[in-house]
Design a protein around this motif. Structure first.
Motif, PDB file in Angstrom:
ATOM      1  N   MET A 100       0.852  -1.201   0.000  1.00  0.00           N
ATOM      2  CA  MET A 100       0.000   0.000   0.000  1.00  0.00           C
ATOM      3  C   MET A 100       0.881   1.243   0.000  1.00  0.00           C
ATOM      4  O   MET A 100       2.092   1.155   0.254  1.00  0.00           O
ATOM      5  CB  MET A 100      -0.994   0.006   1.154  1.00  0.00           C
ATOM      6  CG  MET A 100      -0.405  -0.015   2.528  1.00  0.00           C
ATOM      7  SD  MET A 100      -1.668   0.125   3.819  1.00  0.00           S
ATOM      8  CE  MET A 100      -2.949  -0.978   3.303  1.00  0.00           C
ATOM      9  N   GLN A 101       0.252   2.408  -0.271  1.00  0.00           N
ATOM     10  CA  GLN A 101       1.041   3.621  -0.430  1.00  0.00           C
ATOM     11  C   GLN A 101       1.103   4.481   0.831  1.00  0.00           C
ATOM     12  O   GLN A 101       2.145   4.996   1.173  1.00  0.00           O
ATOM     13  CB  GLN A 101       0.485   4.443  -1.594  1.00  0.00           C
ATOM     14  CG  GLN A 101       0.781   3.806  -2.946  1.00  0.00           C
ATOM     15  CD  GLN A 101       0.287   4.672  -4.079  1.00  0.00           C
ATOM     16  OE1 GLN A 101      -0.907   4.865  -4.244  1.00  0.00           O
ATOM     17  NE2 GLN A 101       1.203   5.207  -4.854  1.00  0.00           N
ATOM     18  N   LEU A 155      -8.674   2.090   8.770  1.00  0.00           N
ATOM     19  CA  LEU A 155      -7.450   2.647   8.199  1.00  0.00           C
ATOM     20  C   LEU A 155      -6.267   1.894   8.823  1.00  0.00           C
ATOM     21  O   LEU A 155      -6.142   1.860  10.060  1.00  0.00           O
ATOM     22  CB  LEU A 155      -7.331   4.137   8.496  1.00  0.00           C
ATOM     23  CG  LEU A 155      -8.416   5.042   7.905  1.00  0.00           C
ATOM     24  CD1 LEU A 155      -8.184   6.488   8.353  1.00  0.00           C
ATOM     25  CD2 LEU A 155      -8.443   4.966   6.381  1.00  0.00           C
ATOM     26  N   ALA A 156      -5.426   1.324   7.984  1.00  0.00           N
ATOM     27  CA  ALA A 156      -4.292   0.564   8.511  1.00  0.00           C
ATOM     28  C   ALA A 156      -3.345   1.448   9.316  1.00  0.00           C
ATOM     29  O   ALA A 156      -2.654   0.979  10.211  1.00  0.00           O
ATOM     30  CB  ALA A 156      -3.544  -0.118   7.369  1.00  0.00           C
ATOM     31  N   CYS A 157      -3.330   2.751   9.013  1.00  0.00           N
ATOM     32  CA  CYS A 157      -2.424   3.644   9.757  1.00  0.00           C
ATOM     33  C   CYS A 157      -2.847   3.795  11.213  1.00  0.00           C
ATOM     34  O   CYS A 157      -2.065   4.266  12.041  1.00  0.00           O
ATOM     35  CB  CYS A 157      -2.325   5.010   9.080  1.00  0.00           C
ATOM     36  SG  CYS A 157      -3.834   6.002   9.124  1.00  0.00           S
ATOM     37  N   GLN A 158      -4.080   3.412  11.532  1.00  0.00           N
ATOM     38  CA  GLN A 158      -4.565   3.568  12.898  1.00  0.00           C
ATOM     39  C   GLN A 158      -4.531   2.265  13.682  1.00  0.00           C
ATOM     40  O   GLN A 158      -5.020   2.196  14.806  1.00  0.00           O
ATOM     41  CB  GLN A 158      -5.991   4.142  12.878  1.00  0.00           C
ATOM     42  CG  GLN A 158      -6.062   5.510  12.236  1.00  0.00           C
ATOM     43  CD  GLN A 158      -5.101   6.492  12.896  1.00  0.00           C
ATOM     44  OE1 GLN A 158      -5.173   6.725  14.109  1.00  0.00           O
ATOM     45  NE2 GLN A 158      -4.179   7.048  12.124  1.00  0.00           N
ATOM     46  N   ILE A 159      -3.969   1.220  13.089  1.00  0.00           N
ATOM     47  CA  ILE A 159      -3.860  -0.065  13.789  1.00  0.00           C
ATOM     48  C   ILE A 159      -2.411  -0.256  14.195  1.00  0.00           C
ATOM     49  O   ILE A 159      -1.522  -0.409  13.339  1.00  0.00           O
ATOM     50  CB  ILE A 159      -4.357  -1.209  12.888  1.00  0.00           C
ATOM     51  CG1 ILE A 159      -5.857  -1.007  12.621  1.00  0.00           C
ATOM     52  CG2 ILE A 159      -4.090  -2.568  13.539  1.00  0.00           C
ATOM     53  CD1 ILE A 159      -6.454  -2.013  11.675  1.00  0.00           C
ATOM     54  N   HIS A 160      -2.176  -0.188  15.495  1.00  0.00           N
ATOM     55  CA  HIS A 160      -0.819  -0.323  16.017  1.00  0.00           C
ATOM     56  C   HIS A 160      -0.539  -1.798  16.259  1.00  0.00           C
ATOM     57  O   HIS A 160      -1.292  -2.475  16.956  1.00  0.00           O
ATOM     58  CB  HIS A 160      -0.686   0.473  17.314  1.00  0.00           C
ATOM     59  CG  HIS A 160       0.722   0.617  17.760  1.00  0.00           C
ATOM     60  ND1 HIS A 160       1.631   1.424  17.095  1.00  0.00           N
ATOM     61  CD2 HIS A 160       1.404   0.044  18.773  1.00  0.00           C
ATOM     62  CE1 HIS A 160       2.801   1.342  17.701  1.00  0.00           C
ATOM     63  NE2 HIS A 160       2.691   0.510  18.712  1.00  0.00           N
ATOM     64  N   ALA A 188       2.313  11.710  -5.659  1.00  0.00           N
ATOM     65  CA  ALA A 188       3.521  11.195  -5.005  1.00  0.00           C
ATOM     66  C   ALA A 188       4.079   9.972  -5.725  1.00  0.00           C
ATOM     67  O   ALA A 188       5.259   9.652  -5.594  1.00  0.00           O
ATOM     68  CB  ALA A 188       3.214  10.857  -3.555  1.00  0.00           C
ATOM     69  N   SER A 189       3.236   9.278  -6.500  1.00  0.00           N
ATOM     70  CA  SER A 189       3.756   8.113  -7.197  1.00  0.00           C
ATOM     71  C   SER A 189       4.569   8.532  -8.425  1.00  0.00           C
ATOM     72  O   SER A 189       5.234   7.720  -9.038  1.00  0.00           O
ATOM     73  CB  SER A 189       2.616   7.182  -7.597  1.00  0.00           C
ATOM     74  OG  SER A 189       1.720   7.838  -8.442  1.00  0.00           O
ATOM     75  N   VAL A 190       4.506   9.822  -8.800  1.00  0.00           N
ATOM     76  CA  VAL A 190       5.304  10.311  -9.926  1.00  0.00           C
ATOM     77  C   VAL A 190       6.581  10.974  -9.418  1.00  0.00           C
ATOM     78  O   VAL A 190       7.695  10.575  -9.763  1.00  0.00           O
ATOM     79  CB  VAL A 190       4.502  11.330 -10.770  1.00  0.00           C
ATOM     80  CG1 VAL A 190       5.349  11.814 -11.943  1.00  0.00           C
ATOM     81  CG2 VAL A 190       3.204  10.716 -11.270  1.00  0.00           C
ATOM     82  N   GLY A 247      -6.963   8.094   3.022  1.00  0.00           N
ATOM     83  CA  GLY A 247      -7.754   6.873   2.858  1.00  0.00           C
ATOM     84  C   GLY A 247      -7.061   5.801   2.048  1.00  0.00           C
ATOM     85  O   GLY A 247      -7.637   4.736   1.813  1.00  0.00           O
ATOM     86  N   SER A 248      -5.819   6.041   1.613  1.00  0.00           N
ATOM     87  CA  SER A 248      -5.163   5.071   0.728  1.00  0.00           C
ATOM     88  C   SER A 248      -4.733   3.806   1.467  1.00  0.00           C
ATOM     89  O   SER A 248      -4.277   2.855   0.834  1.00  0.00           O
ATOM     90  CB  SER A 248      -3.960   5.714   0.029  1.00  0.00           C
ATOM     91  OG  SER A 248      -2.956   6.035   0.955  1.00  0.00           O
ATOM     92  N   CYS A 249      -4.892   3.766   2.777  1.00  0.00           N
ATOM     93  CA  CYS A 249      -4.541   2.554   3.529  1.00  0.00           C
ATOM     94  C   CYS A 249      -5.797   1.835   4.019  1.00  0.00           C
ATOM     95  O   CYS A 249      -5.728   1.080   4.981  1.00  0.00           O
ATOM     96  CB  CYS A 249      -3.607   2.879   4.692  1.00  0.00           C
ATOM     97  SG  CYS A 249      -4.343   3.875   5.996  1.00  0.00           S
ATOM     98  N   ARG A 250      -6.922   2.055   3.322  1.00  0.00           N
ATOM     99  CA  ARG A 250      -8.160   1.373   3.752  1.00  0.00           C
ATOM    100  C   ARG A 250      -8.001  -0.141   3.632  1.00  0.00           C
ATOM    101  O   ARG A 250      -7.547  -0.655   2.617  1.00  0.00           O
ATOM    102  CB  ARG A 250      -9.338   1.830   2.902  1.00  0.00           C
ATOM    103  CG  ARG A 250     -10.631   1.123   3.278  1.00  0.00           C
ATOM    104  CD  ARG A 250     -11.842   1.733   2.620  1.00  0.00           C
ATOM    105  NE  ARG A 250     -11.857   1.578   1.173  1.00  0.00           N
ATOM    106  CZ  ARG A 250     -12.901   1.929   0.404  1.00  0.00           C
ATOM    107  NH1 ARG A 250     -13.980   2.467   0.965  1.00  0.00           N
ATOM    108  NH2 ARG A 250     -12.852   1.763  -0.890  1.00  0.00           N
ATOM    109  N   ILE A 251      -8.397  -0.820   4.694  1.00  0.00           N
ATOM    110  CA  ILE A 251      -8.414  -2.289   4.698  1.00  0.00           C
ATOM    111  C   ILE A 251      -9.770  -2.744   5.215  1.00  0.00           C
ATOM    112  O   ILE A 251     -10.545  -1.948   5.766  1.00  0.00           O
ATOM    113  CB  ILE A 251      -7.313  -2.875   5.612  1.00  0.00           C
ATOM    114  CG1 ILE A 251      -7.483  -2.349   7.041  1.00  0.00           C
ATOM    115  CG2 ILE A 251      -5.936  -2.593   5.051  1.00  0.00           C
ATOM    116  CD1 ILE A 251      -6.826  -3.194   8.079  1.00  0.00           C
TER     117      ILE A 251
END
Lengths: 366, 233
Positions: A296-297, A344-349, B186-188, A307-311
């Motif tokens: 993931m990004q 959000l994966a960023c909020q799972i420690h 950011a991917s660019v 939201g790019s880490c949605r799981i």
């Protein structure tokens, strides 16, 4: 807004000189670093810096006092068996010529900093384990300096009575400030100990069953931080937005984090439907771990913004995770095709308790 | 033999966009972003706590279907206007009746990124007012330099430094421009505009100007897309 640079590129590096070094208790060291040109490092209580050793290793440690003009930076460092920095510290303790030698640092980093209370009567709880006491000391000093009137209680956890290497400092502060109380807690059956026993988060929950009007700061092992968060939110009504903790364990290297932290397995269902098990290090966020795997990004860097880490979490595991806060909930609801098990994966420690966690990385546009 | 020489990215490498790139939609997000900044600014009042203003801004962006952002929402009050990107604000700052604040948002609407920032004052403090005005004026002076001279990214920020110094401010080069595109740019290319050796193309880059008073605890910020004059009338 600027591009998402890694922290080292934002603040740059600067040179510091070793000012003082001494043992603290049985397995910790105090290191003081001075800035040779006399310029201050501007930081907030609770923040940390990265120390770059001549051997190339980098370690992150929190400042142990609030910023004071002219004072050296102080760090409390737990000695780790076979640790690269630990061995360097042990050698430095025995080297009479070490004072004045220079190191490179970068930072400050971190947002576990003192937050204003919503009401002057609100309470503050500080939970620390081992050398996690260092940032809490800085936060405590900041709170007292701001003439906080509400009660401040510091719980410091240790394995044995002589782990509390700066107890006298806190006892002196408690004598001077009527609103401050210091509670050392031993988590073993050491018969020499006549004080509180157990875990710091249990002590706080027992003493304060209602934490709806409190700010809580936790610094220590990931498992203590995770347990404290879950217990105090679910049992004592603590507002999740008022729980502040370091994103990683103090005294853990950025570079060596994966090697030195406990490992756990995460079972993934990927967007193409295939399944995979990855081994990740505890002590970081699930987003950071999956980003390191190229899965993931994490564009916004864990700010609950993109939201790019949605799981999607497995139903059996959802109950083991702390509930999402308001901002996470709002963002998840705003993404396209939201589902109840989204997180959000960023909020799972990641903690050892999450070994075996099952999640899916959905193939849903944001 | 395999060459180990690093390959220097070309302008076309750094100016790529994704498959969803659409100039019209980017301009639409730009307008939504500018409108949101001004709506948020109008709702901010002296006496407000900075943390509350950030929450209010997020609520307002959510109401406008722009809750997603490729970076966090920043509202900085008073001394926090000197803070650079990523630096946590000093907590508990309350906006004064003769004070300065800036807003910096990077919303993502559908597949397209926005990015904008502007600075506002609450009173008549001449230094703060001039600081806010100068951030905008330097932005436009640099933009004109880009239009008239075809200057490279490096030249634009050298010029921005001169402009800031001439006006008595210090330019913060931590905030020195970046790409914008269909999400995520950011991917660019994640690097700074100030680092590129070519003249940036229109609509693909954000020009950031963050100036600070040399000794007083305040600063100002302005950013928008690199575009021609018609888009700023």
């Amino acid at each position: 807004m600027t591009s998402l640079k890694p922290p080292g590129q934002i603040a740059g590096q600067r040179t510091v000189a070793i000012h003082h070094i001494e043992r603290l208790g049985s397995d910790a060291v105090m290191l003081q670093l001075g800035i040779p040109d006399g310029t201050a490092l501007s930081y907030e209580a609770g923040q940390f810096i990265a120390i770059h050793l001549p051997c190339g290793a980098t370690r992150c440690y929190s400042m142990a006092h609030r910023q004071q003009a002219g004072a050296p930076l102080e760090f409390h460092i737990r000695l780790q068996p076979q640790g690269v920095f630990s061995q360097w510290l042990v050698d430095a303790l025995n080297d009479a010529k070490v004072l004045g030698r220079t190191l490179s640092i970068s930072g400050p980093y971190g947002d576990c900093t003192w937050r204003p209370l919503q009401s002057s009567a609100d309470m503050t709880i500080l939970l620390g384990g081992g050398t996690g006491i260092a940032p809490l000391t800085a936060l405590l000093e900041e709170g007292l300096a701001q003439e906080t009137r509400g009660p401040i209680t510091l719980y410091w956890g240790g394995r044995q009575p002589n782990d509390f290497y700066c107890a006298a400092y806190f006892e002196a502060l408690a004598r001077r400030h009527q609103n401050f109380r210091f509670v050392p807690v031993v988590d073993t059956q050491d018969t020499r100990w006549k004080g509180r026993r157990g875990f710091v988060q249990d002590g706080a929950a027992d003493d304060f069953p209602n934490l709806t009007k409190a700010n809580v700061y936790a610094c220590g092992s990931p498992i203590m931080v995770s347990s404290a968060r879950q217990k105090l939110i679910t049992q004592c009504g603590l507002d999740p937005d008022r729980f502040y903790a370091d994103a990683f364990e103090p005294s853990v290297s950025i570079r060596d984090d994966a090697r030195s932290s406990p490992r756990l397995r995460v079972q993934l269902q990927l967007a193409d439907g295939s399944e995979r098990i990855v081994q990740v290090a505890a002590g970081t966020s699930l987003m950071s771990a999956l980003r390191a795997e190229g899965l993931m990004q994490g564009i916004c860097g864990g700010q609950k913004s993109c939201g790019s880490c949605r799981i999607e979490t497995d139903a059996a595991w959802s109950a083991h995770l702390p509930p999402p806060d308001r901002i996470e909930t709002r963002l998840l609801a705003a993404l396209s095709d939201p589902r109840p098990a989204d997180r959000l994966a960023c909020q799972i420690h990641l903690t050892p308790a999450l070994d075996g966690l099952r999640i899916a990385i959905p193939d849903r546009p944001l | 033999m395999i060459s180990t020489q690093p390959v220097t990215p070309t302008q076309s490498d750094l100016e790529k966009s994704g498959s969803a790139f659409d100039a019209e939609q980017l301009l639409k997000v730009r307008q939504m972003t500018r409108d949101a900044i001004h709506r948020i600014a109008q709702a901010i009042r002296p006496g407000m706590l900075e943390e509350d203003a950030v929450e209010m801004a997020k609520d307002m962006l959510a109401d406008a279907n722009m809750v997603r952002g490729w970076h966090d929402v920043y509202v900085r009050f008073g001394p926090n206007t000197t803070k650079t990107f990523g630096a946590p604000s000093e907590p508990g700052i309350v906006l004064g009746s003769d004070d300065i604040f800036f807003i910096d948002i990077g919303p993502v609407w559908k597949q397209w990124e926005g990015d904008g920032g502007d600075t506002f004052v609450t009173g008549s403090n001449p230094g703060m007012r001039r600081c806010a005005d100068d951030a905008r004026q330097i932005f436009h002076a640099v933009r004109q330099y880009w239009i008239e001279q075809g200057a490279t990214g490096k030249e634009l920020y050298n010029f921005a430094c001169q402009q800031a110094e001439q006006r008595g401010w210090k330019l913060n080069l931590d905030l020195s421009g970046h790409r914008i595109a269909d999400f995520p740019h950011a991917s660019v290319y994640e690097g700074a505009l100030a680092d590129v050796d070519f003249s940036p193309s229109r609509l693909l880059w954000v020009l950031e100007i963050h100036i600070r008073h040399p000794s007083e605890p305040y600063g100002a910020f302005f950013e928008d897309l690199l575009l021609e004059d018609d888009y700023f009338i």
